[in-house]
Write a protein that holds these residues in place. Sequence first.
Motif, short mmCIF file in Angstrom:
data_model
loop_
_atom_site.label_atom_id
_atom_site.label_comp_id
_atom_site.label_asym_id
_atom_site.label_seq_id
_atom_site.Cartn_x
_atom_site.Cartn_y
_atom_site.Cartn_z
N ALA A 34 0.48 -0.69 0.09
CA ALA A 34 0.09 0.19 0.02
C ALA A 34 0.65 1.47 -0.42
N ALA A 35 2.07 1.51 0.06
CA ALA A 35 2.69 2.35 0.94
C ALA A 35 3.64 2.90 -0.54
N LEU A 36 3.60 1.84 -1.11
CA LEU A 36 4.76 1.62 -2.73
C LEU A 36 3.74 2.55 -3.46
N GLU A 37 2.10 2.39 -3.25
CA GLU A 37 1.39 3.43 -4.12
C GLU A 37 2.07 4.96 -4.15
N THR A 38 2.04 5.55 -3.08
CA THR A 38 2.22 6.79 -2.95
C THR A 38 4.04 7.65 -3.01
N ARG A 39 4.51 6.40 -2.00
CA ARG A 39 5.91 6.60 -2.03
C ARG A 39 6.62 5.02 -3.13
N PRO A 40 6.90 4.50 -3.67
CA PRO A 40 8.28 4.19 -4.62
C PRO A 40 9.21 3.77 -4.39
N GLU A 41 10.34 4.67 -4.06
CA GLU A 41 11.35 4.55 -3.16
C GLU A 41 10.99 3.90 -1.86
N MET A 42 9.39 3.26 -1.32
CA MET A 42 10.13 2.77 0.77
C MET A 42 10.54 1.52 0.29
N ASN A 43 11.07 0.71 0.58
CA ASN A 43 11.42 -0.62 0.62
C ASN A 43 10.94 -1.35 2.00
N TYR A 44 10.84 -2.51 2.20
CA TYR A 44 9.91 -3.55 2.73
C TYR A 44 11.05 -3.25 4.20
N ALA A 45 12.09 -3.50 4.51
CA ALA A 45 12.55 -3.57 5.31
C ALA A 45 12.39 -2.47 6.46
N THR A 46 12.14 -1.15 5.90
CA THR A 46 11.65 0.49 6.21
C THR A 46 10.60 0.50 7.07
N VAL A 47 9.78 -0.72 6.42
CA VAL A 47 8.19 -0.56 7.05
C VAL A 47 8.15 -1.51 7.90
N LEU A 48 9.11 -2.08 8.17
CA LEU A 48 8.93 -3.37 8.53
C LEU A 48 9.82 -3.23 10.18
N ARG A 49 10.82 -2.23 9.79
CA ARG A 49 11.45 -1.52 10.61
C ARG A 49 10.02 -0.54 12.07
N LEU A 50 9.50 0.36 10.80
CA LEU A 50 8.30 1.22 11.28
C LEU A 50 7.58 0.43 12.37
N LEU A 51 7.18 -0.54 11.54
CA LEU A 51 6.00 -1.20 12.12
C LEU A 51 6.41 -1.86 13.59
N GLN A 52 7.60 -2.39 13.53
CA GLN A 52 8.38 -3.33 15.06
C GLN A 52 8.71 -1.93 15.78
N VAL A 53 8.55 -1.02 15.47
CA VAL A 53 9.12 0.21 16.66
C VAL A 53 7.48 0.82 16.62
N MET A 54 6.91 0.97 16.18
CA MET A 54 5.55 0.88 16.97
C MET A 54 4.67 0.62 17.70
N HIS A 55 5.09 -0.74 17.38
CA HIS A 55 4.28 -1.58 18.74
C HIS A 55 5.42 -1.60 19.40
N THR A 56 6.33 -0.97 19.81
CA THR A 56 7.21 -1.11 21.28
C THR A 56 6.73 0.05 21.31
N LYS A 57 6.16 0.85 20.68
CA LYS A 57 6.53 2.62 21.67
C LYS A 57 4.28 2.06 21.92
N GLY A 58 3.55 1.26 21.20
CA GLY A 58 2.79 0.91 21.83
C GLY A 58 1.56 1.62 20.95
N LEU A 59 2.08 2.29 19.49
CA LEU A 59 0.38 2.49 19.03
C LEU A 59 0.38 1.91 17.80
N LEU A 60 0.75 0.11 18.16
CA LEU A 60 0.28 -0.87 17.26
C LEU A 60 0.06 -1.76 17.99
#
Length: 126
Positions: A34-60
Amino acid sequence: MSTVTPPKPTASELEMLRLLFALGPATAKQVHAAALETRPEMNYATVLRLLQVMHTKGLLTRDESQRAHIYAPAQEQDSLQTNLLKELIQKAFSGSGKALVLAALRGGHVSKKEREEIQALLDQEK
């Protein structure tokens, strides 16, 4: 009883939350697609890392019952937006909701259709 203030998401985290609100609970692979639709340069590792950090912070929240973990926002969209809006009103508009609304209306951020919807809502309040 103390109320826990939810952590404030960064701009990148807000982008991930926006995608998850649209997708519903999703894997990192689905969020990345879904991110690639607006940000074609976004790589999978960045998305995964963000999601993991967000989970740790309690956002997810994260469902680990399957091989591919499922991420979901920890807060409802309305609740998150309300908390962010309160902070914005305090910081940028000296606590005045009226000043925020006037700035949005004057700044061209509200379409004609949105103005009509706002007017209808105001008319209902009368």
